[in-house]
Design a protein around this motif. Structure first.
Motif, PDB file in Angstrom:
ATOM      1  N   GLU A   1      37.355  17.548  -9.781  1.00  0.00           N
ATOM      2  CA  GLU A   1      38.708  17.347 -10.286  1.00  0.00           C
ATOM      3  C   GLU A   1      38.859  15.940 -10.879  1.00  0.00           C
ATOM      4  OE1 GLU A   1      41.255  19.550 -10.493  1.00  0.00           O
ATOM      5  OE2 GLU A   1      39.743  21.012  -9.866  1.00  0.00           O
ATOM      6  N   PRO A   2      39.712  15.769 -11.902  1.00  0.00           N
ATOM      7  CA  PRO A   2      39.969  14.422 -12.429  1.00  0.00           C
ATOM      8  C   PRO A   2      40.409  13.481 -11.316  1.00  0.00           C
ATOM      9  CG  PRO A   2      40.900  16.077 -13.884  1.00  0.00           C
ATOM     10  CD  PRO A   2      40.444  16.808 -12.649  1.00  0.00           C
ATOM     11  N   HIS A   3      39.998  12.217 -11.405  1.00  0.00           N
ATOM     12  CA  HIS A   3      40.264  11.260 -10.334  1.00  0.00           C
ATOM     13  C   HIS A   3      40.335   9.854 -10.914  1.00  0.00           C
ATOM     14  CE1 HIS A   3      35.923  11.302 -10.903  1.00  0.00           C
ATOM     15  NE2 HIS A   3      35.887  10.100 -10.361  1.00  0.00           N
ATOM     16  N   THR A   4      40.723   8.915 -10.082  1.00  0.00           N
ATOM     17  CA  THR A   4      40.744   7.496 -10.445  1.00  0.00           C
ATOM     18  C   THR A   4      40.013   6.702  -9.377  1.00  0.00           C
ATOM     19  OG1 THR A   4      42.820   7.018  -9.290  1.00  0.00           O
ATOM     20  CG2 THR A   4      42.995   7.770 -11.572  1.00  0.00           C
ATOM     21  N   HIS A   5      39.593   5.497  -9.721  1.00  0.00           N
ATOM     22  CA  HIS A   5      39.038   4.571  -8.739  1.00  0.00           C
ATOM     23  C   HIS A   5      39.117   3.157  -9.301  1.00  0.00           C
ATOM     24  CE1 HIS A   5      35.524   5.049 -11.316  1.00  0.00           C
ATOM     25  NE2 HIS A   5      35.386   6.307 -10.926  1.00  0.00           N
ATOM     26  N   ASN A   6      38.899   2.195  -8.438  1.00  0.00           N
ATOM     27  CA  ASN A   6      39.026   0.792  -8.809  1.00  0.00           C
ATOM     28  C   ASN A   6      37.924   0.337  -9.762  1.00  0.00           C
ATOM     29  OD1 ASN A   6      40.059  -1.943  -8.635  1.00  0.00           O
ATOM     30  ND2 ASN A   6      38.345  -2.393  -7.272  1.00  0.00           N
ATOM     31  N   GLU A   7      36.756   0.944  -9.657  1.00  0.00           N
ATOM     32  CA  GLU A   7      35.614   0.523 -10.461  1.00  0.00           C
ATOM     33  C   GLU A   7      35.729   0.999 -11.910  1.00  0.00           C
ATOM     34  OE1 GLU A   7      34.226   1.281  -6.216  1.00  0.00           O
ATOM     35  OE2 GLU A   7      35.324   2.444  -7.733  1.00  0.00           O
ATOM     36  N   THR A   8      35.194   0.206 -12.833  1.00  0.00           N
ATOM     37  CA  THR A   8      34.929   0.666 -14.195  1.00  0.00           C
ATOM     38  C   THR A   8      33.663   1.515 -14.146  1.00  0.00           C
ATOM     39  OG1 THR A   8      35.968  -1.258 -15.213  1.00  0.00           O
ATOM     40  CG2 THR A   8      34.362  -0.069 -16.543  1.00  0.00           C
ATOM     41  N   GLU A   9      33.627   2.612 -14.930  1.00  0.00           N
ATOM     42  CA  GLU A   9      32.500   3.551 -14.836  1.00  0.00           C
ATOM     43  C   GLU A   9      31.972   3.918 -16.218  1.00  0.00           C
ATOM     44  OE1 GLU A   9      31.241   7.602 -12.426  1.00  0.00           O
ATOM     45  OE2 GLU A   9      33.371   7.255 -12.843  1.00  0.00           O
ATOM     46  N   ILE A  10      30.659   4.043 -16.311  1.00  0.00           N
ATOM     47  CA  ILE A  10      29.985   4.548 -17.503  1.00  0.00           C
ATOM     48  C   ILE A  10      29.270   5.845 -17.155  1.00  0.00           C
ATOM     49  CG2 ILE A  10      28.035   4.158 -19.073  1.00  0.00           C
ATOM     50  CD1 ILE A  10      28.833   1.234 -19.237  1.00  0.00           C
ATOM     51  N   ILE A  11      29.442   6.850 -18.013  1.00  0.00           N
ATOM     52  CA  ILE A  11      28.728   8.115 -17.902  1.00  0.00           C
ATOM     53  C   ILE A  11      27.782   8.189 -19.092  1.00  0.00           C
ATOM     54  CG2 ILE A  11      28.905  10.629 -17.816  1.00  0.00           C
ATOM     55  CD1 ILE A  11      30.231   9.376 -15.427  1.00  0.00           C
ATOM     56  N   LEU A  12      26.485   8.108 -18.853  1.00  0.00           N
ATOM     57  CA  LEU A  12      25.472   8.052 -19.904  1.00  0.00           C
ATOM     58  C   LEU A  12      24.730   9.382 -19.962  1.00  0.00           C
ATOM     59  CD1 LEU A  12      23.696   6.569 -21.982  1.00  0.00           C
ATOM     60  CD2 LEU A  12      22.382   5.627 -20.070  1.00  0.00           C
ATOM     61  N   MET A  13      24.856  10.085 -21.078  1.00  0.00           N
ATOM     62  CA  MET A  13      24.267  11.411 -21.218  1.00  0.00           C
ATOM     63  C   MET A  13      22.750  11.336 -21.447  1.00  0.00           C
ATOM     64  SD  MET A  13      26.581  13.657 -20.809  1.00  0.00           S
ATOM     65  CE  MET A  13      25.527  15.026 -21.347  1.00  0.00           C
ATOM     66  N   MET A  14      22.021  12.149 -20.663  1.00  0.00           N
ATOM     67  CA  MET A  14      20.577  12.250 -20.825  1.00  0.00           C
ATOM     68  C   MET A  14      20.159  13.602 -21.377  1.00  0.00           C
ATOM     69  SD  MET A  14      19.789   9.235 -19.889  1.00  0.00           S
ATOM     70  CE  MET A  14      18.003   9.199 -19.686  1.00  0.00           C
ATOM     71  N   ALA A  15      20.913  14.672 -21.079  1.00  0.00           N
ATOM     72  CA  ALA A  15      20.574  16.011 -21.575  1.00  0.00           C
ATOM     73  C   ALA A  15      21.828  16.873 -21.557  1.00  0.00           C
ATOM     74  CB  ALA A  15      19.485  16.645 -20.707  1.00  0.00           C
ATOM     75  N   GLY A  16      21.894  17.841 -22.475  1.00  0.00           N
ATOM     76  CA  GLY A  16      23.009  18.769 -22.519  1.00  0.00           C
ATOM     77  C   GLY A  16      24.217  18.209 -23.233  1.00  0.00           C
ATOM     78  N   ASN A  17      25.330  18.941 -23.137  1.00  0.00           N
ATOM     79  CA  ASN A  17      26.577  18.552 -23.795  1.00  0.00           C
ATOM     80  C   ASN A  17      27.743  18.630 -22.822  1.00  0.00           C
ATOM     81  OD1 ASN A  17      25.834  18.306 -26.835  1.00  0.00           O
ATOM     82  ND2 ASN A  17      24.865  20.221 -26.179  1.00  0.00           N
ATOM     83  N   THR A  18      28.624  17.651 -22.895  1.00  0.00           N
ATOM     84  CA  THR A  18      29.744  17.569 -21.968  1.00  0.00           C
ATOM     85  C   THR A  18      31.041  17.255 -22.707  1.00  0.00           C
ATOM     86  OG1 THR A  18      29.328  15.217 -21.590  1.00  0.00           O
ATOM     87  CG2 THR A  18      28.318  16.766 -20.033  1.00  0.00           C
ATOM     88  N   GLU A  19      32.127  17.433 -21.984  1.00  0.00           N
ATOM     89  CA  GLU A  19      33.450  17.025 -22.442  1.00  0.00           C
ATOM     90  C   GLU A  19      34.089  16.208 -21.334  1.00  0.00           C
ATOM     91  OE1 GLU A  19      36.252  19.665 -24.777  1.00  0.00           O
ATOM     92  OE2 GLU A  19      37.247  19.672 -22.813  1.00  0.00           O
ATOM     93  N   MET A  20      34.731  15.113 -21.722  1.00  0.00           N
ATOM     94  CA  MET A  20      35.343  14.242 -20.717  1.00  0.00           C
ATOM     95  C   MET A  20      36.738  13.834 -21.168  1.00  0.00           C
ATOM     96  SD  MET A  20      33.691  10.959 -18.788  1.00  0.00           S
ATOM     97  CE  MET A  20      34.498  10.195 -17.380  1.00  0.00           C
TER      98      MET A  20
END
Length: 256
Positions: free
Chosen positions: A196-215
């Protein structure tokens, strides 16, 4: 004269940092990164600026062709680095200790340590470099106690299955620059969201290695494939899902 020059360099650095803009959140697409080519090497500038917990962050990608001469060994006085191998075979040497890393290998490099990276394979070596300095004072002792620099090969870690795929934890620890730095790989084998969508204090990077996503990040929706990444700032509501019937795989790393 030396003292005057040193003082001017420090002042210039402070002015430069003061003029830095906050990094943007959203999608960073591989095909849009400007490329600078030299003999058997390519460099891609990705981002540079500040974040809620960092007074400076810079990210770039480097490609070394087979036979490329590695850059000279060097150390960063007050910069920490996280390096991720996208493809190829890297020899990384830190303070005289060397290791061979393949795809999805990760390096956590403390400040003030001599290091050098070399392509020792017969294909291109491409890797991402994230360089950063915290807003709080650097704490070398804290980073050393937490484990110092790391050189991690993906095949040395354990894959943990889940109901939607699985994941590989890399580390969750303090560093010289961060009170917390956490990194893992997630694999989604099913169409749909990771969680589920969420929040947190940290800054985050999502780095794609394979496949396709939606964010979705802060109400905006983006799509990414291999080489692209998303960035969600501290406190932003975000959530990711697999767009395909096949698997997707990505790094998730966050810090404060």
């Amino acid at each position: 004269m030396k003292t005057l020059v040193t003082g001017m360099l420090i002042l210039f650095s402070l002015i430069s940092n003061a003029q830095m803009e906050p990094i943007k959140e959203g999608l960073y697409a591989w095909d849009e990164f400007p490329v600078k080519k030299s003999d058997l090497k390519e460099g891609r500038a990705i981002l540079e600026g500040t974040s809620p917990h960092l007074e400076y962050i810079e990210m770039h990608a480097t490609t070394q062709k087979p036979g490329a001469t590695p850059g000279p060994a060097h150390a960063n006085e007050d910069i920490e680095e996280c390096i991720i191998v996208r493809e190829g075979t890297m020899k990384i040497t830190i303070e005289g200790e060397s290791k061979i890393l393949g795809p999805e290998g990760v390096i956590l490099l403390m400040p003030q340590q001599m290091h050098q990276m070399e392509n020792v394979g017969d294909t291109d070596l491409t890797y991402y470099v994230i360089r950063y300095r915290s807003k709080k004072p650097m704490n070398i002792e804290r980073g050393t106690k937490a484990g110092g620099s790391l050189m991690i090969n993906a095949d040395s870690l354990t894959y943990k299955p889940s109901s939607r795929g699985g994941g590989v934890p890399y580390f969750d620890r303090e560093t010289a620059m961060c009170e917390r730095y956490e990194m893992h790989v997630t694999q989604l084998d099913k169409l749909g969201p990771s969680h589920e969508p969420h929040t947190h204090n940290e800054t985050e990077i999502i780095l794609m290695m394979a496949g396709n996503t939606e964010m979705t990040i802060a109400g905006k929706t983006y799509q990414a494939g291999p080489g692209d990444f998303y960035l969600a700032k501290s406190g932003s509501l975000h959530g990711i899902k697999n767009l395909g019937e096949g698997s997707c795989r990505y790094f998730a790393f966050k810090w404060n």
